[in-house]
Design a protein around this motif. Structure first.
Motif, PDB file in Angstrom:
ATOM      1  N   ASN A  29      93.882 -44.456  25.855  1.00 16.32           N
ATOM      2  CA  ASN A  29      93.609 -45.002  24.209  1.00 16.32           C
ATOM      3  C   ASN A  29      94.836 -45.183  23.835  1.00 16.32           C
ATOM      4  OD1 ASN A  29      91.268 -44.841  22.022  1.00 16.32           O
ATOM      5  ND2 ASN A  29      93.017 -43.081  20.719  1.00 16.32           N
TER       6      ASN A  29
ATOM      7  N   SER B  66      88.996 -45.773  15.849  1.00 13.06           N
ATOM      8  CA  SER B  66      89.031 -44.259  16.943  1.00 13.06           C
ATOM      9  C   SER B  66      88.219 -43.545  15.643  1.00 13.06           C
ATOM     10  CB  SER B  66      89.279 -44.052  18.122  1.00 13.06           C
ATOM     11  OG  SER B  66      90.644 -43.422  17.658  1.00 13.06           O
TER      12      SER B  66
ATOM     13  N   TYR C 111      85.948 -50.131  18.956  1.00 12.21           N
ATOM     14  CA  TYR C 111      85.428 -48.452  18.912  1.00 12.21           C
ATOM     15  C   TYR C 111      83.541 -48.534  18.938  1.00 12.21           C
ATOM     16  CZ  TYR C 111      90.014 -47.161  19.531  1.00 12.21           C
ATOM     17  OH  TYR C 111      91.486 -46.714  20.464  1.00 12.21           O
TER      18      TYR C 111
END
Length: 289
Positions: A13, A42, A28
């Motif tokens: 990530n 995120s 995202y």
């Protein structure tokens, strides 16, 4: 991990987040069914997933991920977008109902107000605000407790910027050297516990405000004036549309840390992260001692 805009794959990530941040990709995607919205980070995606998904109110996504919703200016990063919004007193985020917002969390709070589930903040002291009649926002509940039930509740205190009274001889006055002290020393000697306490003091004790209206004959001066520049701008647009466009007050773009031995010059958007670093460093030093 796959970028939802360019479909490039990443090992973790962190790599995906850096890719989205540098290129401005909407990497995202909302994981809720039937939702097609995507986000640069995120945390923004997660905050969005916590808002009700209805057909009447959505966040407006522009063609560029860091475009101001008010003036359409494009920025190269979120920090630059927020800096632009602060300097120009613009509201860079928008709901498709037409309402503009200065911060994305305030936009999400607006979206949550249209939820159909039972409000999460009922009043336990009266029967009028329970169940479906409860409060959807915690700050509204706290306001209700203070004003209706006269209950003292904790107010978010000042953490990084400490306003002082400018009137020499006033007990809340502090010399210019006060702002050069370390954060812990300013915390111990601060004259006001909260911004609202400072506002009340300046209004009631000195009949002053930070942003009086300059339109001739307007009563929005002194204690009736404004302490937020955006409120003054809104007032001028609504009550004095014939006046020349308001020019926002120039603001400092950077902050110099006053912690002992530091002195680093940082962007205001990074001030919390920087002081968190100092807190961890102090905690580690105490642990080793």
């Amino acid at each position: 991990m796959t970028c939802q805009q360019c479909h490039q794959n990443f090992g973790d990530n962190g790599q995906l987040s850096y890719h989205a941040w540098t290129l401005g990709h909407l990497a995202y995607k909302c994981q809720l069914s039937a939702c097609k919205e995507s986000f640069v980070s995120s945390p923004e995606r997660d905050a969005h997933e916590g808002t009700p998904h209805n057909i009447e109110h959505h966040r407006v996504h522009s063609e560029h991920p860091f475009q101001c919703a008010e003036c359409k200016q494009k920025s190269y990063s979120k920090a630059e977008l927020l800096r632009h919004a602060k300097e120009q007193q613009h509201k860079p985020y928008a709901c498709d109902c037409g309402t503009l917002f200065s911060r994305v969390d305030v936009l999400n709070r607006h979206l949550k107000s249209f939820a159909t589930d039972v409000p999460q903040h009922p009043c336990t002291l009266c029967k009028y605000h329970r169940g479906a009649a409860g409060f959807r926002r915690k700050d509204h509940l706290l306001q209700h407790l203070r004003q209706y039930h006269h209950v003292n509740v904790d107010i978010a205190g000042l953490k990084f910027v400490f306003p002082t009274c400018t009137h020499l001889g006033c007990p809340q006055y502090r010399p210019a050297t006060f702002q050069q002290l370390s954060r812990s020393m300013k915390e111990a000697a601060k004259p006001f516990k909260s911004q609202s306490e400072y506002t009340k003091h300046m209004r009631e004790e000195h009949d002053e405000c930070a942003f009086p209206c300059d339109a001739f004959g307007c009563t929005r001066v002194g204690r009736k004036g404004y302490f937020r520049e955006k409120d003054l701008i809104k007032h001028r647009r609504q009550d004095h549309p014939d006046k020349a466009p308001y020019v926002p007050t120039p603001r400092a773009r950077f902050f110099q840390c006053t912690e002992p031995g530091c002195g680093e010059v940082i962007d205001f958007s990074s001030i919390k992260k920087h002081y968190d670093y100092h807190s961890r460093k102090t905690g580690s030093a105490k642990a080793r001692a």
